[in-house]
Design a protein around this motif. Structure first.
Motif, PDB file in Angstrom:
ATOM      1  N   LYS A   7       1.012  -0.947  -0.054  1.00 39.62           N
ATOM      2  CA  LYS A   7       0.106   0.002  -0.034  1.00 39.62           C
ATOM      3  C   LYS A   7       0.687   1.343   0.027  1.00 39.62           C
ATOM      4  O   LYS A   7       0.554   2.194  -0.764  1.00 39.62           O
ATOM      5  CB  LYS A   7      -0.944   0.091   1.187  1.00 39.62           C
ATOM      6  CG  LYS A   7      -1.888   1.148   1.259  1.00 39.62           C
ATOM      7  CD  LYS A   7      -2.924   1.133   2.337  1.00 39.62           C
ATOM      8  CE  LYS A   7      -3.798   2.116   2.447  1.00 39.62           C
ATOM      9  NZ  LYS A   7      -4.628   2.052   3.606  1.00 39.62           N
ATOM     10  N   VAL A   8       2.036   1.204   0.745  1.00 37.70           N
ATOM     11  CA  VAL A   8       2.944   2.579   0.870  1.00 37.70           C
ATOM     12  C   VAL A   8       3.631   2.555  -0.534  1.00 37.70           C
ATOM     13  O   VAL A   8       3.548   3.581  -0.998  1.00 37.70           O
ATOM     14  CB  VAL A   8       3.654   2.336   2.022  1.00 37.70           C
ATOM     15  CG1 VAL A   8       5.009   3.065   1.941  1.00 37.70           C
ATOM     16  CG2 VAL A   8       3.134   2.336   3.286  1.00 37.70           C
ATOM     17  N   SER A  10       2.675   1.412  -3.544  1.00 36.77           N
ATOM     18  CA  SER A  10       1.723   2.011  -4.353  1.00 36.77           C
ATOM     19  C   SER A  10       1.335   3.596  -4.251  1.00 36.77           C
ATOM     20  O   SER A  10       1.001   4.373  -5.459  1.00 36.77           O
ATOM     21  CB  SER A  10       0.173   1.079  -4.191  1.00 36.77           C
ATOM     22  OG  SER A  10       0.603  -0.164  -4.602  1.00 36.77           O
ATOM     23  N   GLU A  11       1.078   3.957  -3.031  1.00 31.82           N
ATOM     24  CA  GLU A  11       1.014   5.237  -2.727  1.00 31.82           C
ATOM     25  C   GLU A  11       2.199   6.259  -3.442  1.00 31.82           C
ATOM     26  O   GLU A  11       1.712   7.292  -3.866  1.00 31.82           O
ATOM     27  CB  GLU A  11       0.639   5.439  -1.304  1.00 31.82           C
ATOM     28  CG  GLU A  11      -0.051   7.060  -1.052  1.00 31.82           C
ATOM     29  CD  GLU A  11      -0.447   7.091   0.338  1.00 31.82           C
ATOM     30  OE1 GLU A  11      -0.668   8.433   0.915  1.00 31.82           O
ATOM     31  OE2 GLU A  11      -0.664   6.194   1.017  1.00 31.82           O
ATOM     32  N   ARG A  14       1.968   6.120  -7.047  1.00 34.52           N
ATOM     33  CA  ARG A  14       0.756   7.047  -7.711  1.00 34.52           C
ATOM     34  C   ARG A  14       1.327   8.718  -7.589  1.00 34.52           C
ATOM     35  O   ARG A  14       0.789   9.446  -8.568  1.00 34.52           O
ATOM     36  CB  ARG A  14      -0.457   6.846  -7.024  1.00 34.52           C
ATOM     37  CG  ARG A  14      -1.176   5.825  -7.157  1.00 34.52           C
ATOM     38  CD  ARG A  14      -2.698   5.749  -6.699  1.00 34.52           C
ATOM     39  NE  ARG A  14      -2.730   5.759  -5.241  1.00 34.52           N
ATOM     40  CZ  ARG A  14      -2.717   4.649  -4.242  1.00 34.52           C
ATOM     41  NH1 ARG A  14      -2.816   3.499  -4.799  1.00 34.52           N
ATOM     42  NH2 ARG A  14      -2.797   4.830  -2.843  1.00 34.52           N
ATOM     43  N   GLN A  15       1.920   8.964  -6.389  1.00 31.06           N
ATOM     44  CA  GLN A  15       2.420  10.509  -6.401  1.00 31.06           C
ATOM     45  C   GLN A  15       3.489  10.710  -7.615  1.00 31.06           C
ATOM     46  O   GLN A  15       3.316  11.867  -8.179  1.00 31.06           O
ATOM     47  CB  GLN A  15       2.707  10.593  -4.911  1.00 31.06           C
ATOM     48  CG  GLN A  15       3.093  12.317  -4.847  1.00 31.06           C
ATOM     49  CD  GLN A  15       2.175  13.054  -4.947  1.00 31.06           C
ATOM     50  OE1 GLN A  15       0.978  12.812  -4.831  1.00 31.06           O
ATOM     51  NE2 GLN A  15       2.408  14.321  -4.707  1.00 31.06           N
ATOM     52  N   MET A  40       4.519  11.740   4.724  1.00 33.60           N
ATOM     53  CA  MET A  40       4.232  10.199   4.936  1.00 33.60           C
ATOM     54  C   MET A  40       4.958   9.601   6.033  1.00 33.60           C
ATOM     55  O   MET A  40       4.543   8.883   6.645  1.00 33.60           O
ATOM     56  CB  MET A  40       4.516   9.584   3.389  1.00 33.60           C
ATOM     57  CG  MET A  40       4.253   8.273   3.852  1.00 33.60           C
ATOM     58  SD  MET A  40       4.549   7.107   2.293  1.00 33.60           S
ATOM     59  CE  MET A  40       3.001   7.476   1.028  1.00 33.60           C
TER      60      MET A  40
END
Length: 281
Positions: A7-8, A10-11, A14-15, A40
């Motif tokens: 999840k980390v 992927s985030e 995305r950024q 983050m």
């Protein structure tokens, strides 16, 4: 915890994609990513300090895999911003010499501060036998003759060695970045596939998928009869797809211990190709 790591990452991806799609200059993109990753890291720190860890294994996974990925990219983007904003010119021989010098500095720092340490060999080998000492809070052994920066870190949120992993990750990313800035004709380490015509070429699957493909090509000796090293092969793909990969060696060792299929992406490639073939029948 593996879900949290995915999840980390992927985030973060995305950024990075969002900023790249806005056609921002490298310096501005690096600056925005630095702010994003700093926030983050702070958010995750607050959560860790408030809730702690359920068990020893969760703590080890966090400080070995999760935090270094965030901190490593934070260090990387901050360095990119500093390098870009102090570059004297935008083109020409001086521009090239500047980035060649930055690469020499990086290699020197790597030899002096990273590659000659026992921990580096431990990490590169994908070992786990000393993880309980390296990646748990309050386990620092000062008899090991640690560097003085151990006294500057927040020991409530660092095992000291998670910082070392972060710097390994940052150095590899920075190495790739600098090679893409240097004229390939003047630098045999650089790969001449980074022209303007390749700007629209991007890898749209996961980083693990690309690493899996790279190792498969390397193991099968499908490129240059296997005479090209894994690091240079990975560099080719990173430059081609304009996507920096994290520590590929450690990622590969994690793949070896996956539950279920260890070749998830290759399995899916086979299925996709067979389905595509069936369309023509």
């Amino acid at each position: 915890m593996e879900i949290v790591l995915n999840k980390v990452l992927s985030e973060i991806q995305r950024q990075e994609d969002k900023l790249s799609s806005q056609m921002m200059q490298t310096a501005n993109e690096a600056y925005q990513m630095t702010l994003f990753l700093k926030e983050m890291l702070f958010t995750i720190k607050m959560k860790v300090l408030q809730t702690g860890f359920k068990n020893e294994q969760q703590e080890i996974i966090f400080f070995k895999n999760i935090k270094p990925q965030i901190l490593g990219k934070l260090i990387y983007y901050n360095k990119v911003f500093r390098i870009e904003t102090t570059c004297p010119v935008s083109t020409g021989r001086i521009h090239q010499s500047y980035f060649e010098n930055q690469l020499k500095i990086l290699k020197s720092e790597y030899k002096e501060s990273i590659s000659n340490e026992d921990f580096y060999r431990y990490y590169r080998a994908g070992r786990t036998d000393r993880d309980h000492s390296y990646f748990r809070l309050g386990k620092i052994n000062y008899h090991d003759g640690l560097k003085s920066n151990v006294f500057e870190i927040d020991l409530s949120f660092s095992t000291y060695y998670d910082n070392k992993v972060a710097h390994i990750i940052a150095n590899e990313l920075l190495y790739t970045f600098l090679l893409t800035k240097i004229n390939p004709e003047k630098n045999p380490d650089a790969i001449s596939i980074n022209g303007d015509g390749n700007k629209d070429i991007s890898w749209t699957n996961s980083q693990n998928a690309l690493i899996e493909l790279i190792y498969a090509l390397y193991a099968s000796k499908s490129i240059a009869y296997g005479k090209i090293g894994i690091r240079k092969l990975a560099l080719i793909f990173q430059i081609l797809f304009r996507t920096p990969l994290n520590d590929i060696h450690h990622s590969f060792h994690r793949m070896k211990t996956r539950a279920g299929s260890r070749t998830v992406f290759l399995d899916q490639l086979k299925i996709s190709l067979e389905e595509y073939m069936d369309k023509d029948l």
